[in-house]
Write a protein that holds these residues in place. Structure first.
Motif, PDB file in Angstrom:
ATOM      1  N   GLU A 196      -9.945  -9.528   1.430  1.00 13.94           N
ATOM      2  CA  GLU A 196      -9.704  -8.638   0.555  1.00 13.94           C
ATOM      3  C   GLU A 196      -9.363  -8.789  -0.829  1.00 13.94           C
ATOM      4  O   GLU A 196      -9.458  -9.808  -1.256  1.00 13.94           O
ATOM      5  CB  GLU A 196      -7.882  -8.494   1.019  1.00 13.94           C
ATOM      6  CG  GLU A 196      -7.443  -7.495   0.226  1.00 13.94           C
ATOM      7  CD  GLU A 196      -5.673  -7.342   0.867  1.00 13.94           C
ATOM      8  OE1 GLU A 196      -5.012  -6.588   0.300  1.00 13.94           O
ATOM      9  OE2 GLU A 196      -5.470  -7.810   1.762  1.00 13.94           O
ATOM     10  N   ASN A 213      -8.622  -0.966  -3.884  1.00 16.06           N
ATOM     11  CA  ASN A 213      -8.362  -2.014  -2.806  1.00 16.06           C
ATOM     12  C   ASN A 213      -9.550  -2.055  -1.814  1.00 16.06           C
ATOM     13  O   ASN A 213      -9.861  -1.278  -1.270  1.00 16.06           O
ATOM     14  CB  ASN A 213      -6.966  -1.951  -2.185  1.00 16.06           C
ATOM     15  CG  ASN A 213      -6.698  -3.168  -1.299  1.00 16.06           C
ATOM     16  OD1 ASN A 213      -6.898  -3.133  -0.125  1.00 16.06           O
ATOM     17  ND2 ASN A 213      -6.303  -4.341  -1.907  1.00 16.06           N
ATOM     18  N   HIS A 226     -11.126  -4.077   1.548  1.00 14.92           N
ATOM     19  CA  HIS A 226     -10.835  -4.830   2.979  1.00 14.92           C
ATOM     20  C   HIS A 226     -12.276  -4.839   3.275  1.00 14.92           C
ATOM     21  O   HIS A 226     -12.902  -3.935   4.093  1.00 14.92           O
ATOM     22  CB  HIS A 226      -9.977  -4.119   3.870  1.00 14.92           C
ATOM     23  CG  HIS A 226      -8.491  -4.557   3.737  1.00 14.92           C
ATOM     24  ND1 HIS A 226      -7.922  -5.351   4.519  1.00 14.92           N
ATOM     25  CD2 HIS A 226      -7.691  -4.051   3.060  1.00 14.92           C
ATOM     26  CE1 HIS A 226      -6.593  -5.610   4.001  1.00 14.92           C
ATOM     27  NE2 HIS A 226      -6.397  -4.826   2.963  1.00 14.92           N
ATOM     28  N   TYR A 241       0.860  -1.490  -0.082  1.00 16.18           N
ATOM     29  CA  TYR A 241      -0.011   0.116   0.179  1.00 16.18           C
ATOM     30  C   TYR A 241       0.946   1.393  -0.108  1.00 16.18           C
ATOM     31  O   TYR A 241       0.278   2.472   0.465  1.00 16.18           O
ATOM     32  CB  TYR A 241      -1.155   0.027   1.239  1.00 16.18           C
ATOM     33  CG  TYR A 241      -1.850  -0.993   0.973  1.00 16.18           C
ATOM     34  CD1 TYR A 241      -2.613  -1.750   0.285  1.00 16.18           C
ATOM     35  CD2 TYR A 241      -1.959  -1.972   2.451  1.00 16.18           C
ATOM     36  CE1 TYR A 241      -3.238  -2.806   0.167  1.00 16.18           C
ATOM     37  CE2 TYR A 241      -2.816  -2.985   2.229  1.00 16.18           C
ATOM     38  CZ  TYR A 241      -3.373  -3.457   1.287  1.00 16.18           C
ATOM     39  OH  TYR A 241      -4.118  -4.710   1.346  1.00 16.18           O
ATOM     40  N   SER A 283      -9.087  -6.675  -5.004  1.00 16.67           N
ATOM     41  CA  SER A 283      -8.669  -5.393  -5.684  1.00 16.67           C
ATOM     42  C   SER A 283      -9.619  -5.262  -6.956  1.00 16.67           C
ATOM     43  O   SER A 283      -9.713  -6.234  -7.674  1.00 16.67           O
ATOM     44  CB  SER A 283      -7.065  -5.287  -5.796  1.00 16.67           C
ATOM     45  OG  SER A 283      -6.440  -5.170  -4.895  1.00 16.67           O
TER      46      SER A 283
END
Length: 449
Positions: free
Chosen positions: A295, A283, A285, A253, A297
């Motif tokens: 998680e 992204n 979570h 990140y 993306s």
């Protein structure tokens, strides 16, 4: 005798930007038509001789909203100095702030303040250049940075509200919020970490990037384990800023902007999620209903399109902390994503930072397109300043406007006597409908206003 004065509140990116009359918008239209010709300019709602009925008022509001959206989305008209200067002047006139010299505080990522002397009428690029000059940042690196409106939270954290745009006046924008919780922050504006090398070659650029990296680690935006933390601390004690940044580049990140907790409908409705933007992706979570964490993306190159919608125009955006209505505002970012070869799916995020997310996505696309064509940040910045930045349909990965614009009606009851005109204290804002695209409109009055 009483009559209704009618004007239009223009909301840009969920924030009340300015209040204008029909005659002012008509004047802008005539200017654009004279400069660019009838074939380029979208249709404008005609003048009416008689007083408008409520249905006609709403119809005109919708027409003006579509007009402003069409102008803004046009690659030539939307980036023209004529259009942006109209919005800047309207913003200044609405807030009734005279043009004068003032001192404006700009914050760095580490909390340090830089005080610059500017005019209240200076646009975003003018203020950015003033800050760069005060810091001795070379001209060729100015385009690597941008100014952001940030809200400081009570828990010590911060919320990135939006990136300041070319159509607004930073001093007017920050002053109109009437809150010390907001500040303007200088932060790098690119996503590709390869550009870090350009910035680190300069002493001032290196210091700015270093302080931002340290700040992002301290607020938990960059993930660091114990061993990495030990290495970073050792480099920090040695004053090895370049090595510190290079190590940080390898961490998860790095270079992301993290958003406040919000709600998503993926993988199912009502899930709590923390969204991060960086590395050409959003992204997620996600906390599932069974309390499991997941998680994932979403790459910007697999997004077919996206939109931002609002059910209620923001009465000064997140800008008015004292407003009891701000919690009623519902902003959503929805994007259509290529989940597999033949399957597209809409994913929705409900967040007060939806517009900031959209701006991040748009800047990622811009950067990718420039890089694909062999350009650079410096060239991209120069083209934008010249009003010539655009993409052909064949180049454009996604087709989404970077701005959300809407219009709502504002009506003021005024009294007229033989002695002249005086205004009563009766005024009310009427919310518009959900709006898509660039401009949100509230409507205020007579055609001759």
């Amino acid at each position: 005798m009483f009559f209704l004065l009618q004007a239009y509140n223009i909301h840009v990116n969920g924030v009340l930007h300015c209040r204008v009359r029909y005659s002012q918008l008509l004047g802008l239209h005539e200017q654009i038509k004279k400069e660019y010709g009838n074939n380029v300019v979208p249709a404008f709602p005609p003048k009416k001789i008689f007083t408008l009925t409520p249905a006609e008022v709403e119809q005109r509001r919708e027409q003006l909203e579509k007009y402003m959206q069409a102008v803004r989305q046009d690659p030539i008209l939307g980036s023209s100095e004529m259009f942006n200067s109209f919005l800047r002047k309207a913003q200044q006139d609405t807030q009734q702030i005279p043009t004068e010299e003032v001192q404006l505080e700009i914050y760095l990522s580490n909390g340090q303040k830089v005080k610059v002397n500017i005019l209240t009428s200076d646009q975003t690029e003018d203020v950015l250049e003033a800050v760069a000059s005060k810091l001795d940042l070379p001209d060729e690196l100015v385009g690597y940075f941008s100014l952001f409106l940030v809200q400081e939270r009570g828990d010590g954290g911060c919320t990135y509200v939006r990136k300041l745009q070319e159509f607004e006046l930073p001093y007017v924008s920050i002053t109109s919020l009437h809150s010390s919780d907001y500040r303007i922050v200088l932060r790098k504006s690119y996503w590709d970490t390869a550009y870090d090398s350009d910035v680190m070659d300069d002493r001032v650029g290196l210091n700015l990037l270093y302080s931002q990296t340290v700040s992002d680690i301290e607020r938990g935006w960059i993930l660091v384990n114990k061993e990495q933390h030990r290495q970073l601390k050792s480099l920090q004690e040695k004053g090895s800023k370049k090595e510190f940044i290079r190590l940080a580049q390898t961490l998860k990140y790095y270079g992301y902007i993290k958003f406040d907790p919000c709600i998503t409908d993926f993988p199912e409705k009502g899930c709590h999620v923390i969204v991060g933007a960086g590395n050409n992706e959003l992204n997620f979570h996600v906390k599932l209903p069974n309390d499991q964490m997941k998680e994932g993306s979403f790459k910007v190159t697999r997004m077919r399109c996206w939109r931002v919608t609002s059910s209620v125009p923001v009465a000064n955006g997140t800008a008015n902390p004292s407003s009891s209505s701000k919690c009623d505002v519902k902003l959503e970012l929805a994007f259509e994503y290529l989940m597999s070869k033949d399957r597209l799916q809409w994913v929705t995020i409900t967040s007060q930072q939806a517009i900031m997310m959209s701006i991040c996505l748009q800047s990622m696309v811009d950067e990718l397109m420039v890089k694909k064509s062999g350009g650079s940040i410096k060239k991209m910045q120069k083209k934008r300043l010249n009003g010539s930045f655009q993409r052909s349909d064949s180049q454009q990965t996604v087709k989404s406007p970077p701005l959300l614009v809407g219009i709502e009606v504002f009506t003021k009851l005024s009294s007229v006597s033989l002695r002249g005109l005086s205004s009563s204290n009766s005024a009310s804002d009427i919310s518009g409908n959900d709006f898509h695209g660039n401009y949100a409109f509230e409507g205020i009055g007579d055609d001759d206003l």
